[in-house]
Design a protein around this motif. Structure first.
Motif, PDB file in Angstrom:
ATOM      1  N   LEU A 182       0.842  -1.192   0.000  1.00 40.29           N
ATOM      2  CA  LEU A 182       0.000   0.000   0.000  1.00 40.29           C
ATOM      3  C   LEU A 182       0.880   1.246   0.000  1.00 40.29           C
ATOM      4  O   LEU A 182       1.761   1.386   0.840  1.00 40.29           O
ATOM      5  CB  LEU A 182      -0.916  -0.008   1.226  1.00 40.29           C
ATOM      6  N   ALA A 183       0.618   2.151  -0.946  1.00 37.43           N
ATOM      7  CA  ALA A 183       1.405   3.386  -1.022  1.00 37.43           C
ATOM      8  C   ALA A 183       1.063   4.321   0.131  1.00 37.43           C
ATOM      9  O   ALA A 183       1.916   5.052   0.617  1.00 37.43           O
ATOM     10  CB  ALA A 183       1.166   4.086  -2.357  1.00 37.43           C
ATOM     11  N   PHE A 184      -0.201   4.313   0.554  1.00 36.81           N
ATOM     12  CA  PHE A 184      -0.597   5.067   1.744  1.00 36.81           C
ATOM     13  C   PHE A 184      -1.869   4.471   2.309  1.00 36.81           C
ATOM     14  O   PHE A 184      -2.609   3.755   1.614  1.00 36.81           O
ATOM     15  CB  PHE A 184      -0.775   6.571   1.449  1.00 36.81           C
ATOM     16  N   VAL A 185      -2.119   4.744   3.568  1.00 37.26           N
ATOM     17  CA  VAL A 185      -3.347   4.314   4.245  1.00 37.26           C
ATOM     18  C   VAL A 185      -3.937   5.528   4.936  1.00 37.26           C
ATOM     19  O   VAL A 185      -3.336   6.088   5.860  1.00 37.26           O
ATOM     20  CB  VAL A 185      -3.063   3.205   5.283  1.00 37.26           C
ATOM     21  N   ALA A 186      -5.114   5.972   4.481  1.00 34.20           N
ATOM     22  CA  ALA A 186      -5.830   7.086   5.107  1.00 34.20           C
ATOM     23  C   ALA A 186      -6.894   6.489   6.015  1.00 34.20           C
ATOM     24  O   ALA A 186      -7.964   6.078   5.552  1.00 34.20           O
ATOM     25  CB  ALA A 186      -6.458   7.990   4.046  1.00 34.20           C
ATOM     26  N   SER A 187      -6.608   6.403   7.299  1.00 36.91           N
ATOM     27  CA  SER A 187      -7.505   5.719   8.227  1.00 36.91           C
ATOM     28  C   SER A 187      -8.605   6.653   8.702  1.00 36.91           C
ATOM     29  O   SER A 187      -8.467   7.867   8.693  1.00 36.91           O
ATOM     30  CB  SER A 187      -6.727   5.166   9.418  1.00 36.91           C
ATOM     31  N   ARG A 188      -9.682   6.055   9.158  1.00 36.50           N
ATOM     32  CA  ARG A 188     -10.813   6.850   9.644  1.00 36.50           C
ATOM     33  C   ARG A 188     -10.636   7.273  11.098  1.00 36.50           C
ATOM     34  O   ARG A 188     -11.329   8.169  11.570  1.00 36.50           O
ATOM     35  CB  ARG A 188     -12.110   6.054   9.515  1.00 36.50           C
ATOM     36  N   GLY A 189      -9.728   6.601  11.833  1.00 31.67           N
ATOM     37  CA  GLY A 189      -9.533   6.938  13.234  1.00 31.67           C
ATOM     38  C   GLY A 189      -8.164   6.505  13.714  1.00 31.67           C
ATOM     39  O   GLY A 189      -7.446   5.747  13.050  1.00 31.67           O
ATOM     40  N   ALA A 190      -7.795   6.977  14.903  1.00 34.13           N
ATOM     41  CA  ALA A 190      -6.467   6.688  15.456  1.00 34.13           C
ATOM     42  C   ALA A 190      -6.284   5.205  15.739  1.00 34.13           C
ATOM     43  O   ALA A 190      -5.192   4.649  15.536  1.00 34.13           O
ATOM     44  CB  ALA A 190      -6.252   7.505  16.724  1.00 34.13           C
ATOM     45  N   ASP A 191      -7.331   4.537  16.225  1.00 34.17           N
ATOM     46  CA  ASP A 191      -7.214   3.102  16.517  1.00 34.17           C
ATOM     47  C   ASP A 191      -6.949   2.297  15.248  1.00 34.17           C
ATOM     48  O   ASP A 191      -6.118   1.384  15.237  1.00 34.17           O
ATOM     49  CB  ASP A 191      -8.480   2.594  17.199  1.00 34.17           C
ATOM     50  N   ASP A 192      -7.661   2.641  14.180  1.00 34.56           N
ATOM     51  CA  ASP A 192      -7.444   1.949  12.911  1.00 34.56           C
ATOM     52  C   ASP A 192      -6.033   2.212  12.399  1.00 34.56           C
ATOM     53  O   ASP A 192      -5.368   1.299  11.884  1.00 34.56           O
ATOM     54  CB  ASP A 192      -8.469   2.417  11.871  1.00 34.56           C
ATOM     55  N   ALA A 193      -5.570   3.456  12.518  1.00 37.97           N
ATOM     56  CA  ALA A 193      -4.219   3.794  12.064  1.00 37.97           C
ATOM     57  C   ALA A 193      -3.177   2.962  12.801  1.00 37.97           C
ATOM     58  O   ALA A 193      -2.226   2.442  12.196  1.00 37.97           O
ATOM     59  CB  ALA A 193      -3.952   5.281  12.263  1.00 37.97           C
ATOM     60  N   ALA A 194      -3.352   2.802  14.110  1.00 39.65           N
ATOM     61  CA  ALA A 194      -2.402   2.018  14.904  1.00 39.65           C
ATOM     62  C   ALA A 194      -2.403   0.560  14.473  1.00 39.65           C
ATOM     63  O   ALA A 194      -1.341  -0.090  14.423  1.00 39.65           O
ATOM     64  CB  ALA A 194      -2.749   2.134  16.388  1.00 39.65           C
ATOM     65  N   GLN A 195      -3.563   0.025  14.133  1.00 39.31           N
ATOM     66  CA  GLN A 195      -3.637  -1.373  13.708  1.00 39.31           C
ATOM     67  C   GLN A 195      -2.951  -1.582  12.365  1.00 39.31           C
ATOM     68  O   GLN A 195      -2.212  -2.562  12.180  1.00 39.31           O
ATOM     69  CB  GLN A 195      -5.096  -1.817  13.641  1.00 39.31           C
ATOM     70  N   PHE A 196      -3.171  -0.682  11.416  1.00 39.79           N
ATOM     71  CA  PHE A 196      -2.506  -0.810  10.121  1.00 39.79           C
ATOM     72  C   PHE A 196      -0.997  -0.663  10.278  1.00 39.79           C
ATOM     73  O   PHE A 196      -0.222  -1.352   9.604  1.00 39.79           O
ATOM     74  CB  PHE A 196      -3.048   0.226   9.137  1.00 39.79           C
ATOM     75  N   ASP A 197      -0.581   0.236  11.162  1.00 46.46           N
ATOM     76  CA  ASP A 197       0.845   0.415  11.406  1.00 46.46           C
ATOM     77  C   ASP A 197       1.461  -0.868  11.969  1.00 46.46           C
ATOM     78  O   ASP A 197       2.554  -1.277  11.570  1.00 46.46           O
ATOM     79  CB  ASP A 197       1.053   1.587  12.363  1.00 46.46           C
ATOM     80  N   ARG A 198       0.762  -1.513  12.873  1.00 44.93           N
ATOM     81  CA  ARG A 198       1.277  -2.752  13.478  1.00 44.93           C
ATOM     82  C   ARG A 198       1.330  -3.890  12.462  1.00 44.93           C
ATOM     83  O   ARG A 198       2.136  -4.814  12.601  1.00 44.93           O
ATOM     84  CB  ARG A 198       0.401  -3.149  14.668  1.00 44.93           C
ATOM     85  N   LEU A 199       0.488  -3.814  11.420  1.00 41.41           N
ATOM     86  CA  LEU A 199       0.492  -4.850  10.392  1.00 41.41           C
ATOM     87  C   LEU A 199       1.538  -4.598   9.309  1.00 41.41           C
ATOM     88  O   LEU A 199       1.661  -5.396   8.374  1.00 41.41           O
ATOM     89  CB  LEU A 199      -0.903  -4.957   9.756  1.00 41.41           C
ATOM     90  N   GLY A 200       2.278  -3.488   9.427  1.00 38.67           N
ATOM     91  CA  GLY A 200       3.387  -3.242   8.508  1.00 38.67           C
ATOM     92  C   GLY A 200       3.127  -2.248   7.414  1.00 38.67           C
ATOM     93  O   GLY A 200       3.982  -2.040   6.547  1.00 38.67           O
ATOM     94  N   ALA A 201       1.959  -1.600   7.405  1.00 39.05           N
ATOM     95  CA  ALA A 201       1.675  -0.600   6.373  1.00 39.05           C
ATOM     96  C   ALA A 201       2.534   0.642   6.595  1.00 39.05           C
ATOM     97  O   ALA A 201       2.861   0.995   7.730  1.00 39.05           O
ATOM     98  CB  ALA A 201       0.196  -0.225   6.394  1.00 39.05           C
ATOM     99  N   LYS A 202       2.909   1.308   5.489  1.00 33.06           N
ATOM    100  CA  LYS A 202       3.692   2.531   5.548  1.00 33.06           C
ATOM    101  C   LYS A 202       2.804   3.721   5.191  1.00 33.06           C
ATOM    102  O   LYS A 202       1.736   3.578   4.611  1.00 33.06           O
ATOM    103  CB  LYS A 202       4.877   2.461   4.574  1.00 33.06           C
ATOM    104  N   ASN A 203       3.285   4.908   5.527  1.00 35.26           N
ATOM    105  CA  ASN A 203       2.561   6.147   5.206  1.00 35.26           C
ATOM    106  C   ASN A 203       1.105   6.089   5.696  1.00 35.26           C
ATOM    107  O   ASN A 203       0.163   6.350   4.940  1.00 35.26           O
ATOM    108  CB  ASN A 203       2.590   6.423   3.697  1.00 35.26           C
ATOM    109  N   VAL A 204       0.947   5.716   6.954  1.00 33.49           N
ATOM    110  CA  VAL A 204      -0.383   5.656   7.564  1.00 33.49           C
ATOM    111  C   VAL A 204      -0.674   6.998   8.219  1.00 33.49           C
ATOM    112  O   VAL A 204       0.142   7.525   8.977  1.00 33.49           O
ATOM    113  CB  VAL A 204      -0.459   4.537   8.619  1.00 33.49           C
ATOM    114  N   PHE A 205      -1.832   7.576   7.906  1.00 33.80           N
ATOM    115  CA  PHE A 205      -2.213   8.838   8.525  1.00 33.80           C
ATOM    116  C   PHE A 205      -3.719   8.845   8.742  1.00 33.80           C
ATOM    117  O   PHE A 205      -4.469   8.137   8.057  1.00 33.80           O
ATOM    118  CB  PHE A 205      -1.782  10.032   7.672  1.00 33.80           C
TER     119      PHE A 205
END
Length: 652
Positions: free
Chosen positions: A414-437
């Motif tokens: 994934l080139a970026f992940v635009a999450s809907r909330g902070a909890d979702d952002a933290a989960q994507f970050d823990r799964l290895g996604a980059k450029n999560v905001f």
């Protein structure tokens, strides 16, 4: 000729050319980027080529022949000049590439009072551009600092009045221990050259540096994402094994009205309409909820990129119809740039066929639609993938974590992940996604859907000011509970009318048959009479219309344990009292933020009690609307952020 001169003029260039030719020929190159810059690079006929500057970092200088071969294959009349430093290294490069019809112009910016031939090279470069040639430059050369654009590059653009095309590159290579970390390609690898949008004459050095860096980052991401992993070996076999099942499933779905027979081939990647000229941005929204969340963004995207068409894929007929209804409300100019297709099954052959036809410049997935095969094929072709309104339930997060040894490439691609909330952002970050905001929930910030005011007025007149409870997005098993609650509430609220809106409109007949005689159905044009307690609204695209009629709103898919809830925000914007059931795991964070603005009911008795209570205090104001001005400003900020990120991801 002395042995030293023979070595420098003949032998070393021949050896370098032989090696470089082998490395570049055996590398699987992908040249990707917007059509606007592609047309500048290979404009046909060449006799009308206005000339253009091709700008890339000095470390990618040895990748230039690959770009040149690609361009000359498409337009054999092109001429390429390259500015190189006037020193021993520069002369070696010039002699190495000269047999490939790359004309070197020696000279660079003067330093410390030393004449480096910069003025002469500048004049020669301008002359070449005016003659319709491409002129390749390394704005941070010849001695750096790396990625620091020198003044000569800006001067060349001003004097020549030609556009500049930023180029980024990445490939299997070794990096030399030089000031720029020169990239030397290795044979039998893969490589990506990414070109960005042409920069107008007079673009600042900062903007040029920014765009070259962005192109380089796109190439680096494409190279990393294209690596082969265990999942890439397994997933195609999963698709082959599932092919027969998918065909049987498609046949059953056609029979049940969940697929359109005439468009079934789209599910196997066969397009039903021709591809328009220019760039295409692919957005996938699985069903109605996801489509509604992206609709407010579409006009922003179309305005931001006036030469881009948007391809929207859905997995359901209701999603398709929602897109069609939106397109009907737009102007002709926007409508021509909106294309709908059904999403191809995640089977290798169909996905390849789909991508070969549409050639998207980028893919945007919504919510948690992560298909390994799509991501693999997009990464192979250099098509960047972003995730909008990203969310993960705790159940999904645990599942991805348990299979992370196999599925980790899905998130790294994934080139970026635009999450809907902070909890979702933290989960994507823990799964290895980059450029999560985190930018906020699209469903919360999107403007309310427009409604037909004439139809709204007609319905209000037909309902004769009855007390209206709207129950939206119900699923199988919930309607009997709602019907019981309405029967209880009508003992005190005599004029109560409940409008049941099934999540899937095709269930309208099923819901109506829960009564004898059947409940009136909107799809049949029926209007409820004074004695009717239930009206089934089984039409598509009218949720906002019925919300405007509501005195109270209940959000379904939340009364039974298998329920996950639905988007609460569109209901809340209306300003009527709102409630939901206890099962809304897919929107836990949203309901936590809303707090007391949403009541929670557990069964028919508590739902009837809530309706009665709210009716008794109807003289008081309800929870109130989310501030329209504040929401509008936040949505504008979200849209601008996404446009910026997508532009950086795709080069648009």
């Amino acid at each position: 000729m002395s042995k030293r001169r023979l070595l420098s003029r003949k032998i070393l260039p021949s050896i370098a050319r032989a090696y470089l030719g082998l490395a570049l020929r055996t590398t699987r190159w992908r040249i990707v980027g917007p059509h606007a810059s592609r047309n500048v690079l290979i404009q046909i006929p060449a006799s009308r080529h206005p000339g253009a500057i091709v700008a890339f970092w000095h470390r990618n200088l040895l990748l230039l022949p690959a770009l040149w071969k690609w361009a000359r294959t498409r337009n054999g009349a092109l001429r390429l000049n390259v500015l190189i430093s006037r020193n021993r290294d520069g002369r070696l490069i010039r002699r190495t590439v000269a047999p490939w019809d790359i004309i070197g112009i020696e000279g660079s910016s003067n330093k410390r009072g030393q004449n480096k031939g910069g003025a002469r090279a500048l004049r020669a470069g301008v002359k070449a551009l005016e003659g319709g040639a491409l002129l390749a430059i390394t704005p941070d050369g010849p001695r750096g600092p790396a990625e620091n654009v020198q003044a000569g590059a800006a001067a060349l653009g001003r004097l020549s009045r030609r556009v500049s095309v930023p180029i980024g590159g990445a490939c299997r290579s070794v990096r030399l221990k030089t000031w720029d970390r020169m990239r030397v390609p290795l044979p039998f690898g893969r490589g990506y050259l990414c070109h960005g949008m042409p920069l107008p004459t007079g673009a600042s050095t900062d903007r040029l540096a920014q765009q070259i860096a962005a192109a380089d980052q796109r190439a680096a991401h494409a190279y990393r994402a294209s690596g082969r992993h265990l999942l890439d070996l397994i997933w195609p076999w999963v698709g082959r094994a599932a092919s027969a099942y998918l065909r049987r499933l498609a046949t059953r779905r056609v029979q049940s009205g969940k697929e359109i027979a005439g468009r079934l081939e789209e599910r196997y990647g066969r397009a039903s309409v021709p591809r328009p000229d220019g760039d295409i941005l692919w957005i996938h929204a699985a069903s109605v909820g996801e489509v509604r969340s992206i609709l407010p963004l579409l006009q922003r995207f179309l305005d931001a990129w006036p030469r881009v068409s948007i391809l929207i894929t859905t997995a359901t007929v209701t999603g398709c119809e929602t897109v069609a209804q939106y397109a009907e409300r737009t102007s002709d100019g926007y409508r021509r740039r909106l294309i709908h297709q059904f999403a191809p099954y995640d089977v290798t052959k169909g996905t390849r066929r789909f991508l070969r036809h549409w050639k998207p410049v980028g893919l945007l997935l919504t919510d948690s639609e992560l298909w390994p095969g799509w991501l693999r094929q997009c990464s192979r072709l250099g098509v960047p993938v972003g995730l909008l309104n990203a969310r993960l339930s705790q159940k999904s997060f645990r599942r991805w974590r348990q299979t992370a040894f196999l599925t980790w490439p899905v998130f790294q691609r994934l080139a970026f992940v635009a999450s809907r909330g902070a909890d979702d952002a933290a989960q994507f970050d823990r799964l290895g996604a980059k450029n999560v905001f985190c930018v906020g929930d699209l469903k919360e910030l999107a403007p309310p859907s427009s409604v037909d005011e004439a139809e709204l007025s007609a319905l209000r007149h037909a309902l004769r000011s009855r007390t209206v409870l709207v129950v939206s997005s119900t699923h199988h098993g919930e309607e009997p509970i709602i019907i019981d609650a309405v029967a209880m509430a009508r003992h005190k609220v005599k004029d109560l009318l409940c409008i049941i809106i099934p999540r899937h409109p095709e269930r309208g007949a099923e819901v109506a048959e829960l009564s004898d005689p059947p409940f009136p159905r909107r799809a049949q044009g029926a209007i409820p009479g004074e004695k009717d307690a239930i009206w089934v609204a089984d039409t598509l695209g009218e949720l906002a219309l019925f919300y405007q009629l509501a005195d109270f709103i209940f959000i379904g898919h939340s009364l039974l344990p298998q329920g996950g809830g639905h988007n609460p925000y569109e209901a809340l914007h209306v300003g009527a009292p709102c409630a939901t059931g206890p099962y809304h795991a897919n929107f836990t964070e949203a309901y936590q933020q809303l707090g007391t603005r949403f009541a929670t009911v557990d069964d028919a008795q508590s739902l009837a009690a809530w309706v009665t209570l709210e009716t008794d205090r109807s003289h008081q104001s309800g929870p109130g609307k989310i501030g329209d001005k504040n929401r509008s400003d936040r949505f504008t900020s979200l849209a601008n952020t996404l446009i910026s990120r997508i532009s950086a991801m795709t080069g648009l």
